[in-house]
Design a protein around this motif. Sequence first.
Motif, PDB file in Angstrom:
ATOM      1  N   HIS A  91       0.889  -1.161   0.000  1.00 61.17           N
ATOM      2  CA  HIS A  91       0.000   0.000   0.000  1.00 61.17           C
ATOM      3  C   HIS A  91       0.926   1.211   0.000  1.00 61.17           C
ATOM      4  CE1 HIS A  91      -3.308  -2.696   1.194  1.00 61.17           C
ATOM      5  NE2 HIS A  91      -2.377  -3.286   1.925  1.00 61.17           N
ATOM      6  N   SER A 115      -3.072  -0.450  -2.853  1.00 61.62           N
ATOM      7  CA  SER A 115      -3.964   0.692  -2.623  1.00 61.62           C
ATOM      8  C   SER A 115      -3.088   1.933  -2.504  1.00 61.62           C
ATOM      9  CB  SER A 115      -4.788   0.505  -1.349  1.00 61.62           C
ATOM     10  OG  SER A 115      -3.987   0.708  -0.212  1.00 61.62           O
ATOM     11  N   CYS A 207      -6.317   0.350  -8.415  1.00 56.89           N
ATOM     12  CA  CYS A 207      -6.385   0.067  -6.977  1.00 56.89           C
ATOM     13  C   CYS A 207      -7.257   1.094  -6.252  1.00 56.89           C
ATOM     14  CB  CYS A 207      -4.979   0.045  -6.388  1.00 56.89           C
ATOM     15  SG  CYS A 207      -4.165   1.646  -6.417  1.00 56.89           S
ATOM     16  N   VAL A 266     -10.014  -1.402   2.825  1.00 55.74           N
ATOM     17  CA  VAL A 266      -9.459  -2.121   1.664  1.00 55.74           C
ATOM     18  C   VAL A 266      -9.273  -3.592   2.008  1.00 55.74           C
ATOM     19  CG1 VAL A 266      -7.426  -2.348   0.167  1.00 55.74           C
ATOM     20  CG2 VAL A 266      -8.330  -0.078   0.697  1.00 55.74           C
ATOM     21  N   TRP A 271     -14.090  -1.370   0.573  1.00 51.37           N
ATOM     22  CA  TRP A 271     -13.824  -0.095  -0.098  1.00 51.37           C
ATOM     23  C   TRP A 271     -14.767   0.117  -1.278  1.00 51.37           C
ATOM     24  CZ3 TRP A 271     -11.737   4.459   0.440  1.00 51.37           C
ATOM     25  CH2 TRP A 271     -11.549   5.256  -0.689  1.00 51.37           C
TER      26      TRP A 271
END
Lengths: 358, 204
Positions: A91, A115, A207, A266, A271
């Motif tokens: 991430h 993400s 993402c 997430v 999400w």
Amino acid sequence: MPYINIGKNRIFYSIEGDEGRELIVFINGLTQSTGLWLTYQEQLVKYGYRVLIYDMPGQGQSSKPVLFIPLEEQAETFIKLLDELKIKDCHAAGISFGGVVGLHAAIRYPERIKSLIAMSTFSEMPAQLEMLGNALHSAITQAGFPLVQALLLPMNLSSPWLEKARPGIMEMVRKGYASNDPYAVQNLMESFVNFKPFTDQLARIRCPTLILNGEFDYLTPRDTHEIIRRNLPTSRLMIVQNGFHAFTLEMPDITIRIVEGFLRCVLEGKWKGDQSVWVASDNPKSEVYATRCIGDHMRAVFLGTGKDKQFSGEIEEWKLPLPGKPLASAPKAIAPQKAFAETRKQTRSAAIKAKKTS
Amino acid sequence: MNIEAYDAARNAIQKTGFTPEIQTKISLFLTAAKNTNALFLGAVELQPFAGVAHQFLHTQYFHEMEAIVLLTKVTQWASNPRIYAEAIRITAPIWNDNRMVPGFSGTNSDDPSSFYRGLALGHALLSQVRLTPIIPADQDETNAYVVALRSIEQDNARMIQTQINLLRAVSPKLPKEDGEALVEEKQEIVKAAFIQFLEWLGKS
């Protein structure tokens, strides 16, 4: 201190948290260094994550390429750092300059970014940002780095924060000047000379992406984030109440809450990248994470519209006739002193009346 | 840059103020840096070319001279000969590196990297030698010596633009990476000498 050689650059990094945990990487803004993420690293490790922070070439304790630092290479360096550390994916959270690097990485290496949190950043330069950038560049070339520091502080931070930090600001500026190599900062600034807008590539990001914008961000105001929101289908925009450009520095507790909440969403598969707009809670200990933004989020002043059910019938309207309409009664020509006495008399009697009522 | 060395130097000055001993140490290092760059710039003065680059280097030459004269005037020189001896030792690596630039020091001016080396050394001197962080926060800012230090530093920030632009634009038949390596080499030489100087100042 750990370093890794990437190409001809020596990269300083710090990674905390056990292997196997979800990893988040923080990417610095222009004049920042890893030191500014230490609180984030500490807290998020406590919450069960693994956190990687690093200095980009030209920053902090990493190599300072003396003459050239191509902007495009920063995303490559980031990915090569992951390679060297044997990290498959992560991430990413980047602020300002680091936000651009994060967006570049998510576009060019989608398989590596799970993400993204893009904070106080941009995908193209509106005229205001471009001109501010030029002005900062003039400052560093004509008067040196101390002037850039003097300009960035009030530009990026709020008065209450500055007021509180005032006793230590001179020392902070001194340390910043002593530890940064001004020519390297200038190189980073000049890497934007060939900046190519990449708004048209944002749709390639697959993402989950949270865009964070300080409510009062002067350097990268709402419009730069709005451009990203509109063009990034998997995104949501969140406005950080009372936040300025460097809200990550000013309000770490709130930002950590936002980052952790986003990662949680997430990872739990909750999400929703629906390009909606939210206002982050200003209480990091509240279960209310954010509230949906009502009204026109592009405005500096809040506008309640007829569509906002919770406000219908509650908004007080201050009505006045349009200019040119005759006055309701003829104006009385009274002396200013008398008008003042009259006003005081009215105010006093209103106060007495209010007291009696209560 | 080494923050601890900066802090030690600043703390030493905070205790005693800018004594003649401290002023002498600073001025000897700073004039060595300015003289080294001026030697290269002076050599360029003698080169048979004239253009925009020449104009910028010519201007810088006189700015460096101005800085030296300013320091000479505002410094309260100490009489302790050991300070001068130590200053020679600390600044020796910078002086020594000056032999690599073309001009009257006798190097081969056909070497495509010689002009580049001179510029690179100037770049390192103007960027690494930053003295304002040693000025204590409660220092009287109207003190002539402090005014001179601040003025020289601000001038350095402007002057280095010549080196930055010429190092990028000059094509001395050097591959980009070799050019970068040369510049970095000079940075390391000056940085090492400067840290040693700060540590010496910290022991004042």
